[in-house]
Design an enzyme around this catalytic site. Structure first.
Site, PDB file in Angstrom:
ATOM      1  CG  ASP A 259     -16.360  24.558  -4.560  1.00 41.93           C
ATOM      2  OD1 ASP A 259     -15.611  23.886  -3.835  1.00 41.93           O
ATOM      3  OD2 ASP A 259     -16.899  24.096  -5.575  1.00 41.93           O
ATOM      4  CG  HIS A 282     -18.915  23.167  -1.066  1.00 40.05           C
ATOM      5  ND1 HIS A 282     -18.554  22.584  -2.269  1.00 40.05           N
ATOM      6  CD2 HIS A 282     -20.144  23.715  -1.270  1.00 40.05           C
ATOM      7  CE1 HIS A 282     -19.525  22.783  -3.164  1.00 40.05           C
ATOM      8  NE2 HIS A 282     -20.480  23.472  -2.581  1.00 40.05           N
TER       9      HIS A 282
END
Length: 413
Positions: A259, A282
């Site tokens: 993430d 991310h």
């Protein structure tokens, strides 16, 4: 996940929510030499040699967890011994050190490590701290917490050792892995809440159950020489999460997760990120902001020297679709890299409240194919200077004033 995916710079706030929401974001984001050529991430991080139990003499100010009954075999439950060592150190009237020696593996169940303490504490993790593998050990407890530090001032965590959240069973239970699973919370490996003058340095945090390390309502935080690692498929495993905190510096560190490498939310300010490597993950994110029509202000963010590789996004601002979101005064400077998607720059803003004061300078983002990358803008106002690739799509307005990072903005600790 596509390889070599260094992607969009985005500020998003499109939609139609309540007209009564007041959410203002004032950000100075300067990225200087953002994509730095390094020979692998490991060149940024050299953890020190671990300390063994015999590497220093006993002192009344040094508390070895093994002296409090810890077995250190990774099988026996050493939560009580760890908690007792903490309470002893916290009540000691002079500066103290808690030591988890090299070669010791401390199995610790969910634990509160509370302050205030009488003096400064250093938690030296030279060995390994591991969580229980089975989520059932959290039954009846807060599912969001594992190692929970709160109300502690002048705390240092170091030692070159490892904190292992043993997150695989948690990931398997996630609705993001299997949509048939119920969506539920999982623990943050290390949470620091309402702490001041905090140092986290020279440790590894791996396989977090969900987030790896979170700072909430903290002031004056320094993170350096930290390695955060989980597989790219692991769900919601933010590396470093900063919420309602100010004067936070993260430098000389590496995050490789599933993430956001760093996420910054809800009333955080004066955040500095320097010499930072991210990927997979991310990217570096501000937000999400504005959920449930909430109001918050994030401002004075500086990213100076970052290497992003194999990330879904590069640098992004995320907001929920609310009608009164204000994104303003953002500078993107000295950014180089490749994009795996056609739109290397995306600045998609709200019809109700456009982005203003955007500034682009010396940007080179190209596709990792022979095709030409492009920009996408929507209700985005500002200007650009010098070479910007792909060509900018910003709209100009007469009231725009070029943003500059104040020279004293680095003097914040």
């Amino acid at each position: 996940m596509s390889s070599s995916k260094i992607n969009s710079l985005s500020c998003q706030g499109i939609g139609s929510g309540s007209p009564f929401l007041i959410l203002f974001i004032h950000i100075v984001l300067c990225l200087c030499s953002c994509f730095v050529c390094v020979e692998g991430f490991d060149s940024l991080l050299q953890l020190p040699q671990s300390l063994s139990e015999t590497s220093r003499p006993r002192s009344k100010r040094v508390f070895f967890v093994t002296d409090f009954g810890a077995r250190g075999d990774g099988i026996s439950n050493d939560t009580q011994a760890f908690g007792d060592a903490w309470k002893k150190a916290c009540s000691f009237p002079a500066r103290t050190r808690i030591v988890i020696p090299a070669g010791v593996t401390l199995l610790v169940h969910p634990v509160d490590l509370a302050g205030p303490c009488k003096s400064r504490i250093t938690l030296n993790i030279s060995g390994t701290v591991v969580a229980p593998k089975d989520p059932a050990y959290w039954k009846g407890l807060n599912p969001r917490k594992w190692l929970y530090f709160h109300g502690v001032n002048h705390l240092t965590i170091d030692g070159g050792g490892t904190v292992n959240g043993m997150g695989r069973r948690w990931w398997a239970r996630s609705c993001k892995i299997n949509p048939e699973n119920p969506c539920r919370h999982a623990p943050t490996a290390m949470t620091f809440h309402k702490c001041k003058d905090l140092r986290v340095r020279n440790i590894r945090i791996v396989y977090g159950q969900q987030m790896h390390i979170a700072f909430t309502n903290c002031i004056r935080v320094m993170v350096f020489g930290v390695l955060v690692t989980s597989p790219a498929f692991s769900p919601n495993t933010d590396g470093i999460h900063i919420s309602a905190s100010r004067r936070v510096e993260v430098r000389d560190s590496i995050v490789q997760t599933g993430d956001d490498c760093i996420s910054i939310v809800s009333n955080s300010s004066r955040i500095r990120i320097k010499n930072f490597a991210c990927g997979p993950g991310h990217g570096i994110s501000i937000g999400s902001l504005g959920k449930y029509h909430s109001s918050s202000k994030v401002h004075d963010i500086l990213v100076d020297g970052a290497f992003l590789s194999n990330t879904d996004n590069g640098l992004r601002i995320k907001t929920w679709q609310t009608s009164a979101v204000k994104v303003a005064n953002i500078s993107y400077i000295h950014i180089k890299g490749t994009s795996a998607t056609e739109h290397a720059i995306v600045l998609a803003c709200s019809d109700y409240s456009p982005c203003t004061g955007l500034y682009l300078e010396d940007i080179q983002l190209v596709l990792n194919t022979e095709e030409i990358s492009n920009s996408f803008c929507w209700e985005a106002y500002g200007s650009s200077v010098g070479l910007v690739t792909p060509p900018p799509c910003l709209s100009c307005n007469d009231s725009f004033i070029k943003q500059k990072v104040p020279s004293d903005s680095l003097q914040f600790l």
